[in-house]
Design a protein around this motif. Structure first.
Motif, mmCIF file in Angstrom:
data_model
loop_
_atom_site.group_PDB
_atom_site.id
_atom_site.type_symbol
_atom_site.label_atom_id
_atom_site.label_comp_id
_atom_site.label_asym_id
_atom_site.label_seq_id
_atom_site.Cartn_x
_atom_site.Cartn_y
_atom_site.Cartn_z
ATOM 1 N N MET A 1 0.831 -1.210 0.000
ATOM 2 C CA MET A 1 0.000 0.000 0.000
ATOM 3 C C MET A 1 0.864 1.258 0.000
ATOM 4 S SD MET A 1 -3.191 -0.926 2.546
ATOM 5 C CE MET A 1 -2.259 -0.304 3.902
ATOM 6 N N TRP A 2 1.881 1.293 0.862
ATOM 7 C CA TRP A 2 2.731 2.479 0.943
ATOM 8 C C TRP A 2 3.557 2.660 -0.322
ATOM 9 C CZ3 TRP A 2 2.623 6.586 3.960
ATOM 10 C CH2 TRP A 2 1.881 6.522 5.117
ATOM 11 N N THR A 3 4.032 1.554 -0.896
ATOM 12 C CA THR A 3 4.807 1.650 -2.140
ATOM 13 C C THR A 3 3.955 2.195 -3.269
ATOM 14 O OG1 THR A 3 6.183 -0.206 -1.444
ATOM 15 C CG2 THR A 3 6.197 0.342 -3.794
ATOM 16 N N LEU A 4 2.740 1.688 -3.411
ATOM 17 C CA LEU A 4 1.848 2.180 -4.455
ATOM 18 C C LEU A 4 1.524 3.651 -4.255
ATOM 19 C CD1 LEU A 4 -0.620 -0.818 -4.852
ATOM 20 C CD2 LEU A 4 1.151 -0.080 -6.443
ATOM 21 N N PHE A 5 1.343 4.069 -3.005
ATOM 22 C CA PHE A 5 1.042 5.474 -2.736
ATOM 23 C C PHE A 5 2.244 6.356 -3.054
ATOM 24 C CE2 PHE A 5 0.383 9.287 -0.190
ATOM 25 C CZ PHE A 5 -0.918 9.606 -0.560
ATOM 26 N N VAL A 6 3.444 5.894 -2.722
ATOM 27 C CA VAL A 6 4.648 6.682 -3.016
ATOM 28 C C VAL A 6 4.887 6.778 -4.514
ATOM 29 C CG1 VAL A 6 7.165 6.675 -2.806
ATOM 30 C CG2 VAL A 6 5.746 6.267 -0.796
ATOM 31 N N VAL A 7 4.709 5.678 -5.222
ATOM 32 C CA VAL A 7 4.969 5.666 -6.666
ATOM 33 C C VAL A 7 3.916 6.437 -7.443
ATOM 34 C CG1 VAL A 7 5.132 4.163 -8.693
ATOM 35 C CG2 VAL A 7 6.278 3.524 -6.578
ATOM 36 N N PHE A 8 2.635 6.199 -7.155
ATOM 37 C CA PHE A 8 1.558 6.789 -7.947
ATOM 38 C C PHE A 8 0.876 7.981 -7.291
ATOM 39 C CE2 PHE A 8 1.609 2.304 -9.360
ATOM 40 C CZ PHE A 8 1.991 2.526 -10.671
ATOM 41 N N THR B 1 -1.757 10.250 -5.270
ATOM 42 C CA THR B 1 -3.212 10.214 -5.152
ATOM 43 C C THR B 1 -3.887 9.736 -6.437
ATOM 44 O OG1 THR B 1 -3.356 12.531 -5.798
ATOM 45 C CG2 THR B 1 -3.251 12.055 -3.441
ATOM 46 N N GLN B 2 -3.129 9.562 -7.494
ATOM 47 C CA GLN B 2 -3.680 9.089 -8.770
ATOM 48 C C GLN B 2 -3.624 7.567 -8.899
ATOM 49 O OE1 GLN B 2 -5.181 11.193 -10.857
ATOM 50 N NE2 GLN B 2 -4.722 12.754 -9.333
ATOM 51 N N SER B 3 -3.287 6.862 -7.830
ATOM 52 C CA SER B 3 -3.106 5.416 -7.917
ATOM 53 C C SER B 3 -4.362 4.679 -8.356
ATOM 54 C CB SER B 3 -2.612 4.856 -6.587
ATOM 55 O OG SER B 3 -3.550 5.110 -5.573
ATOM 56 N N ARG B 4 -5.518 5.163 -7.963
ATOM 57 C CA ARG B 4 -6.758 4.484 -8.366
ATOM 58 C C ARG B 4 -6.984 4.587 -9.871
ATOM 59 N NH1 ARG B 4 -11.356 4.964 -3.778
ATOM 60 N NH2 ARG B 4 -10.078 4.132 -2.110
ATOM 61 N N GLN B 5 -6.676 5.733 -10.456
ATOM 62 C CA GLN B 5 -6.847 5.884 -11.896
ATOM 63 C C GLN B 5 -5.780 5.087 -12.652
ATOM 64 O OE1 GLN B 5 -6.961 8.518 -9.784
ATOM 65 N NE2 GLN B 5 -9.122 9.027 -9.968
ATOM 66 N N VAL B 6 -4.553 5.118 -12.172
ATOM 67 C CA VAL B 6 -3.454 4.430 -12.852
ATOM 68 C C VAL B 6 -3.623 2.920 -12.783
ATOM 69 C CG1 VAL B 6 -0.967 4.001 -12.813
ATOM 70 C CG2 VAL B 6 -1.833 6.318 -12.495
ATOM 71 N N LEU C 1 -5.732 -1.900 -2.017
ATOM 72 C CA LEU C 1 -4.325 -1.535 -2.139
ATOM 73 C C LEU C 1 -4.098 -0.063 -2.405
ATOM 74 C CD1 LEU C 1 -3.143 -4.542 -4.317
ATOM 75 C CD2 LEU C 1 -2.901 -4.255 -1.853
ATOM 76 N N THR C 2 -5.127 0.660 -2.761
ATOM 77 C CA THR C 2 -4.956 2.070 -3.100
ATOM 78 C C THR C 2 -5.718 2.945 -2.121
ATOM 79 O OG1 THR C 2 -6.828 1.978 -4.617
ATOM 80 C CG2 THR C 2 -4.670 1.588 -5.559
ATOM 81 N N SER C 3 -5.218 4.135 -1.921
ATOM 82 C CA SER C 3 -5.865 5.098 -1.027
ATOM 83 C C SER C 3 -5.969 6.435 -1.740
ATOM 84 C CB SER C 3 -5.053 5.279 0.248
ATOM 85 O OG SER C 3 -5.039 4.095 0.985
ATOM 86 N N PRO C 4 -7.081 7.125 -1.560
ATOM 87 C CA PRO C 4 -7.257 8.398 -2.253
ATOM 88 C C PRO C 4 -6.407 9.533 -1.681
ATOM 89 C CG PRO C 4 -9.133 7.966 -0.864
ATOM 90 C CD PRO C 4 -8.264 6.752 -0.817
ATOM 91 N N LEU D 1 -3.064 6.491 6.350
ATOM 92 C CA LEU D 1 -2.662 6.433 7.757
ATOM 93 C C LEU D 1 -3.700 5.696 8.601
ATOM 94 C CD1 LEU D 1 -1.173 10.001 8.238
ATOM 95 C CD2 LEU D 1 0.066 7.831 8.157
ATOM 96 N N TYR D 2 -4.986 5.970 8.360
ATOM 97 C CA TYR D 2 -6.038 5.253 9.083
ATOM 98 C C TYR D 2 -5.975 3.754 8.806
ATOM 99 C CZ TYR D 2 -8.526 9.487 10.543
ATOM 100 O OH TYR D 2 -8.885 10.666 11.129
ATOM 101 N N LEU D 3 -5.761 3.394 7.571
ATOM 102 C CA LEU D 3 -5.687 1.979 7.213
ATOM 103 C C LEU D 3 -4.457 1.316 7.827
ATOM 104 C CD1 LEU D 3 -7.093 -0.230 5.761
ATOM 105 C CD2 LEU D 3 -5.931 0.414 3.669
#
Length: 78
Positions: free
Chosen positions: A18-25, A27-32, A51-54, A60-62
């Protein structure tokens, strides 16, 4: 660190992913990653929603939820 990976491997992998996807993508991770693709959104929602967070607050909550609930449950279940 090795102890954490040995006792709660699924939770650790989930958090790292989750953190890796957030760092790489960002806030656009859901679209990508296909969350908003027009083709059969039900399938993509099930694959990427966990796996993605807006935003950072949701992530942080998750993270706190996984540490508070999933990791202890995983440790008890083995």
């Amino acid at each position: 660190m090795k102890r954490i990976i040995r006792t709660v491997p699924v939770s650790a992998v989930l958090l790292v992913t989750m953190w890796t996807l957030f760092v790489v993508f960002g806030t656009q991770s859901r679209q990508v990653l296909g969350y908003n693709l027009p083709a059969d959104p039900q399938i993509w929602h099930g694959v990427t929603a966990g796996l993605t967070s807006p935003n950072m607050t949701s992530l942080l909550y998750l993270t706190v939820a996984v540490a508070a609930f999933a990791a202890p449950a995983e440790r008890v279940l083995g």
